[in-house]
Structure formats: structure tokens, C-alpha cells
Scaffold this motif. Structure first.
Motif, PDB file in Angstrom:
ATOM      1  N   VAL A  55       0.859  -1.185   0.000  1.00 43.58           N
ATOM      2  CA  VAL A  55       0.000   0.000   0.000  1.00 43.58           C
ATOM      3  C   VAL A  55       0.893   1.231   0.000  1.00 43.58           C
ATOM      4  N   ARG A  56       0.793   2.027  -1.042  1.00 45.77           N
ATOM      5  CA  ARG A  56       1.723   3.163  -1.224  1.00 45.77           C
ATOM      6  C   ARG A  56       0.907   4.445  -1.406  1.00 45.77           C
ATOM      7  N   THR A  57       0.423   4.977  -0.291  1.00 50.30           N
ATOM      8  CA  THR A  57      -0.432   6.160  -0.317  1.00 50.30           C
ATOM      9  C   THR A  57       0.417   7.424  -0.415  1.00 50.30           C
ATOM     10  N   ASP A  58       0.033   8.325  -1.320  1.00 54.66           N
ATOM     11  CA  ASP A  58       0.687   9.630  -1.446  1.00 54.66           C
ATOM     12  C   ASP A  58      -0.032  10.710  -0.637  1.00 54.66           C
ATOM     13  N   ALA A  59      -1.366  10.606  -0.580  1.00 53.43           N
ATOM     14  CA  ALA A  59      -2.163  11.612   0.135  1.00 53.43           C
ATOM     15  C   ALA A  59      -3.442  10.958   0.625  1.00 53.43           C
ATOM     16  N   LEU A  60      -3.863  11.350   1.819  1.00 50.79           N
ATOM     17  CA  LEU A  60      -5.158  10.907   2.332  1.00 50.79           C
ATOM     18  C   LEU A  60      -5.790  12.073   3.072  1.00 50.79           C
ATOM     19  N   LEU A  61      -6.973  12.446   2.634  1.00 54.21           N
ATOM     20  CA  LEU A  61      -7.692  13.587   3.185  1.00 54.21           C
ATOM     21  C   LEU A  61      -9.113  13.137   3.497  1.00 54.21           C
ATOM     22  N   VAL A  62      -9.569  13.409   4.716  1.00 50.84           N
ATOM     23  CA  VAL A  62     -10.921  13.042   5.113  1.00 50.84           C
ATOM     24  C   VAL A  62     -11.654  14.301   5.575  1.00 50.84           C
ATOM     25  N   ILE A  63     -12.805  14.537   4.960  1.00 49.71           N
ATOM     26  CA  ILE A  63     -13.650  15.686   5.276  1.00 49.71           C
ATOM     27  C   ILE A  63     -14.954  15.158   5.868  1.00 49.71           C
ATOM     28  N   LYS A  64     -15.359  15.678   7.009  1.00 48.39           N
ATOM     29  CA  LYS A  64     -16.656  15.320   7.596  1.00 48.39           C
ATOM     30  C   LYS A  64     -17.453  16.590   7.843  1.00 48.39           C
ATOM     31  N   GLN A  65     -18.658  16.619   7.277  1.00 49.16           N
ATOM     32  CA  GLN A  65     -19.536  17.778   7.421  1.00 49.16           C
ATOM     33  C   GLN A  65     -18.812  19.075   7.053  1.00 49.16           C
ATOM     34  N   GLY A  66     -18.004  18.993   6.007  1.00 45.18           N
ATOM     35  CA  GLY A  66     -17.336  20.177   5.487  1.00 45.18           C
ATOM     36  C   GLY A  66     -16.074  20.586   6.204  1.00 45.18           C
ATOM     37  N   GLN A  67     -15.587  19.762   7.150  1.00 41.52           N
ATOM     38  CA  GLN A  67     -14.393  20.105   7.912  1.00 41.52           C
ATOM     39  C   GLN A  67     -13.360  18.981   7.837  1.00 41.52           C
ATOM     40  N   VAL A  68     -12.090  19.365   7.821  1.00 44.63           N
ATOM     41  CA  VAL A  68     -11.007  18.383   7.760  1.00 44.63           C
ATOM     42  C   VAL A  68     -10.884  17.684   9.111  1.00 44.63           C
ATOM     43  N   VAL A  69     -10.963  16.349   9.082  1.00 44.25           N
ATOM     44  CA  VAL A  69     -10.770  15.581  10.310  1.00 44.25           C
ATOM     45  C   VAL A  69      -9.501  14.732  10.258  1.00 44.25           C
ATOM     46  N   TYR A  70      -8.940  14.571   9.064  1.00 44.21           N
ATOM     47  CA  TYR A  70      -7.668  13.833   8.932  1.00 44.21           C
ATOM     48  C   TYR A  70      -7.016  14.253   7.617  1.00 44.21           C
ATOM     49  N   GLU A  71      -5.688  14.440   7.661  1.00 43.23           N
ATOM     50  CA  GLU A  71      -4.951  14.812   6.452  1.00 43.23           C
ATOM     51  C   GLU A  71      -3.496  14.416   6.637  1.00 43.23           C
ATOM     52  N   HIS A  72      -2.970  13.681   5.657  1.00 41.33           N
ATOM     53  CA  HIS A  72      -1.570  13.279   5.737  1.00 41.33           C
ATOM     54  C   HIS A  72      -1.041  13.075   4.316  1.00 41.33           C
ATOM     55  N   PRO A  76       7.175  13.213  -2.062  1.00 43.27           N
ATOM     56  CA  PRO A  76       7.148  14.664  -2.258  1.00 43.27           C
ATOM     57  C   PRO A  76       5.753  15.265  -2.403  1.00 43.27           C
ATOM     58  N   THR A  77       4.696  14.457  -2.302  1.00 38.85           N
ATOM     59  CA  THR A  77       3.339  14.993  -2.402  1.00 38.85           C
ATOM     60  C   THR A  77       3.030  15.852  -1.178  1.00 38.85           C
ATOM     61  N   SER A  78       2.349  16.967  -1.415  1.00 36.59           N
ATOM     62  CA  SER A  78       1.935  17.853  -0.331  1.00 36.59           C
ATOM     63  C   SER A  78       0.508  18.320  -0.599  1.00 36.59           C
ATOM     64  N   ILE A 331     -16.283  12.753   2.974  1.00 34.40           N
ATOM     65  CA  ILE A 331     -15.568  12.752   1.695  1.00 34.40           C
ATOM     66  C   ILE A 331     -14.153  12.287   1.989  1.00 34.40           C
ATOM     67  N   VAL A 332     -13.669  11.334   1.226  1.00 33.54           N
ATOM     68  CA  VAL A 332     -12.319  10.808   1.411  1.00 33.54           C
ATOM     69  C   VAL A 332     -11.587  10.878   0.079  1.00 33.54           C
ATOM     70  N   VAL A 333     -10.431  11.530   0.075  1.00 30.83           N
ATOM     71  CA  VAL A 333      -9.578  11.578  -1.113  1.00 30.83           C
ATOM     72  C   VAL A 333      -8.319  10.774  -0.834  1.00 30.83           C
ATOM     73  N   ARG A 334      -8.011   9.853  -1.724  1.00 24.40           N
ATOM     74  CA  ARG A 334      -6.756   9.108  -1.611  1.00 24.40           C
ATOM     75  C   ARG A 334      -6.011   9.209  -2.932  1.00 24.40           C
ATOM     76  N   TYR A 335      -4.761   9.654  -2.877  1.00 25.63           N
ATOM     77  CA  TYR A 335      -3.842   9.562  -4.007  1.00 25.63           C
ATOM     78  C   TYR A 335      -2.789   8.521  -3.658  1.00 25.63           C
ATOM     79  N   ALA A 336      -2.298   7.814  -4.674  1.00 24.88           N
ATOM     80  CA  ALA A 336      -1.422   6.689  -4.375  1.00 24.88           C
ATOM     81  C   ALA A 336      -0.573   6.315  -5.573  1.00 24.88           C
TER      82      ALA A 336
END
Length: 361
Positions: A55-72, A76-78, A331-336
Motif C-alpha cells: 500500500v503506497r499512499t501519497d495523500a489521504l484527506l478526510v472531510i466530515k460535514q465540510g471540515q477536515v478531520v484527517y490529512e496526511h 514529495p506529495t503535499s 468525503i475521502v480523497v486518496r492519491y497513491a
């Protein structure tokens, strides 16, 4: 009259309580960071870049009710990196087409040839058939596993790369239009070519920005075109994770962005309606209208059993994903950069769902 007035006031109050990225996503006030440890352990396990395994994740962003609850992010991804979305591009293209439909530029039942003349060789193919990846055109969607026989490799990299839609339109028929799901990046690029006629060649180059990206506050988008000037709607959209999440929020809120209805609600319903003429593949989502659904095909099972049935997603090669979970306002965004089959959608969603509820399964 009093009841109607009360309902109107209640609706107005509810809208006023919504959180939107203005201009950027706000952070949730309270986050149980311990609850996200299992997400972190799965998504960002020690990375094998030498062998490109696991599993080689570049980005993981989780939004709940319009607010960021997790981001990593993994360097070199930012947060500012416009990451290649691969086939998430297809679902963003469908969202862009939804704006064009809102502008009454086409109907789902229209023949594709009305907007893209090379498809006159296939007069029965309708726009909705392309949106279901059911054009009936012969196609082999394979990359690493069968490159010599791959239609998509030929379209993107060899004899079809100059005009990807024309390459697709020249394919022979293999089934009746609308009668069989056959995943095809070519279908998506024919849609991208048809859009040029819908909006006019003068507007086409800027249309994704004018119609969709700018209204949503998306600033990082880069969308490549082939030599004919057609958007590579199948594959070559780049966007930061935070910007892609805006597409997710638009879909989560039924096509509405703040007070503006950018997409008709029935367009989002179409995107999220199962196309049943497909064959289930274990662990893989099932097709809707150019989006992917966690709904079972007749006689089958839910693809991601630990996620709600209403979950839907935009998915791309090598592990790209935009998940929308309406039941949890997530909403969950994953780049990998996954290169094998070890990553599992269901496993990530199971851990995210547990974490956002405070660690409770």
C-alpha cells in the motif's frame, strides 16, 4: 401557510449551518487523533519504493460535514501538489457534463453522432451509453497485463494518441449499444470530444474552469489535451487533494454549491443509479453514470461490505480514489502509487468509518 413558512425557515436555517471551504477547508475543532492510528497504519505503512510493493499512499484527506478531520501526505506529495488522478478524470468529466446539461446543451438520449460526427459509423450509440461505458465498441482496457493487445495503451501512447476520440470511434462494434458494460477509456474520450460541439470550440478550452473549477474555488487543476485539442477526459486531469474534495462536496450536496445549483439533482441521481448490465468483480465497485457505486448487482453482494450501500466513488489507476459517504457526510480523497493488488477499498473505508466515529466499529 404557517406550516409552509416554518418549513422554509427551517430549511434556511439548515443551509446557514452548512460548512463550505471559504476559501479553504476549515479544520474540525476537536479531533480524536488516537482514533486515526489504524487509518494511518494501513494507509501509510512503511513504504517499499524500491520494489513498488504494498500500500503506497501519497495523500489521504478526510472531510466530515465540510471540515477536515484527517490529512496526511507522503513526500514529495503535499497539500499543494496537483496529483495525477488517472480515471478519476472520468467522473470529473461527468460532473462537467452535468453543468452542460443544466445549460440544456444535450439530453441523455441524444445520439453521440449529433455532437461528434466520426460516431456516424455507430448511429445507435447514445450519450447515456457512453456514460455507462456501454457503447458496444470493441475495447480492451488493460495496461501492464496485456500491453500488446490493449486498446487503452494504443489510444494513450501509440497509434491513437494524436486523436483519442477518433481512434475510439474507429473501433468495430462488439455488442449492441446500451446492452453490455465494457469499461472503456475510449468511451470517456468520445464524451470529451462531444462536449466541444455542445459548448462551442471557442469556449471549450476554458469551459472546465468557467463552468466548474472556478465556481468551486478549484485553483490547482491541470487537464491535458491530445494533439487534436480534445481533453483527455479519461485519464490526464491533475488536482490537489483539497481541490478534488470540492468535487466530492458538490456531489454530496446533490449538485449544489452554496446557494447555486450547478448540477440538476436528477443528474446526480443518474450518476448514482446502478447500471445493471455488468458483471460483478470481487472488491470492485459497480458502474453508475460514470461514477462507481457500492451497490450490488442483481444476485450479487455489496462490493464494500463495511461501507454503507449509498457510498459512491470516483476511482483511478494505481489506487486513486474519491469516496463520498452520504450516510456519514464524509468525503475521502486518496492519491497513491499502488502497483500490486494489496490495497483494498473496503479495508480503508472500514478504518476511516471507525475513526470518524471516535474509534468505535
Amino acid at each position: 401557510m404557517a406550516v409552509l413558512l416554518s418549513l422554509t425557515l427551517l430549511s434556511t436555517w439548515a443551509l446557514s449551518q452548512e460548512t463550505w471551504p471559504q476559501p479553504d477547508w476549515p479544520q474540525a475543532a476537536e479531533i480524536n487523533r488516537l482514533a486515526w492510528c489504524q487509518v494511518q497504519a494501513y494507509a501509510f505503512a512503511p513504504r517499499d519504493d524500491r520494489n513498488r510493493e504494498g500500500v503506497r499512499t501519497d495523500a489521504l484527506l478526510v472531510i466530515k460535514q465540510g471540515q477536515v478531520v484527517y490529512e496526511h501526505y507522503a513526500a514529495p506529495t503535499s497539500a499543494q501538489t496537483p496529483h495525477l488522478t488517472w480515471s478519476i478524470s472520468k467522473s470529473v468529466l461527468a460532473t462537467l457534463l452535468g453543468v452542460a446539461r443544466q445549460e440544456v446543451r444535450f439530453a441523455l438520449e441524444d445520439p453521440v453522432a449529433r455532437f461528434y460526427p466520426p460516431m456516424q459509423a455507430h448511429p445507435a450509440v447514445r450519450l447515456q451509453d457512453l456514460l455507462h461505458w456501454a457503447s458496444g465498441l470493441d475495447w480492451q482496457e488493460a495496461y501492464e497485463y496485456a500491453p500488446l493487445h490493449s486498446s487503452v495503451v494504443a489510444m494513450l501512447y501509440t497509434r491513437g494518441r494524436e486523436d483519442m476520440a477518433a481512434y475510439t470511434a474507429a473501433r468495430p462494434p462488439a455488442a449492441e449499444p446500451g446492452q453490455r458494460f465494457l469499461y472503456s477509456s475510449g468511451d470517456s474520450n468520445v464524451l470529451a470530444a462531444a462536449l466541444r460541439t455542445m459548448v462551442g470550440p471557442e469556449r471549450y478550452r476554458q469551459y472546465p474552469w468557467d463552468a466548474l473549477f472556478t465556481p468551486l474555488g478549484i485553483t490547482s487543476a491541470v487537464w491535458e489535451r491530445d494533439a487534436s485539442g480534445t481533453l483527455v477526459g479519461s485519464s490526464y486531469l491533475y488536482m490537489s487533494a483539497r481541490d478534488l474534495a470540492r468535487i466530492g462536496l458538490l456531489m454530496l450536496r446533490d449538485g449544489r454549491w452554496q446557494s447555486q445549483q450547478l448540477l440538476a439533482k436528477d443528474w446526480v441521481v443518474f450518476n448514482r443509479t446502478l447500471f445493471t448490465k455488468a458483471v460483478a468483480e470481487p472488491g470492485e465497485a459497480n458502474p453508475g453514470g460514470h461514477w462507481w457505486l457500492n451497490q450490488p448487482l442483481p444476485g450479487g453482494e455489496r462490493p464494500w461490505p463495511d461501507a454503507p450501500a449509498g457510498t459512491f466513488a470516483a476511482l483511478g489507476h494505481w489506487g486513486q480514489a474519491l469516496y463520498v459517504v452520504p450516510d456519514e457526510q464524509l468525503i475521502v480523497v486518496r492519491y497513491a502509487d499502488d502497483r500490486d493488488g494489496q490495497f483494498q477499498h473496503n479495508e480503508l473505508l472500514k478504518r476511516v468509518l471507525a475513526a470518524q466515529s471516535g474509534g468505535r466499529p
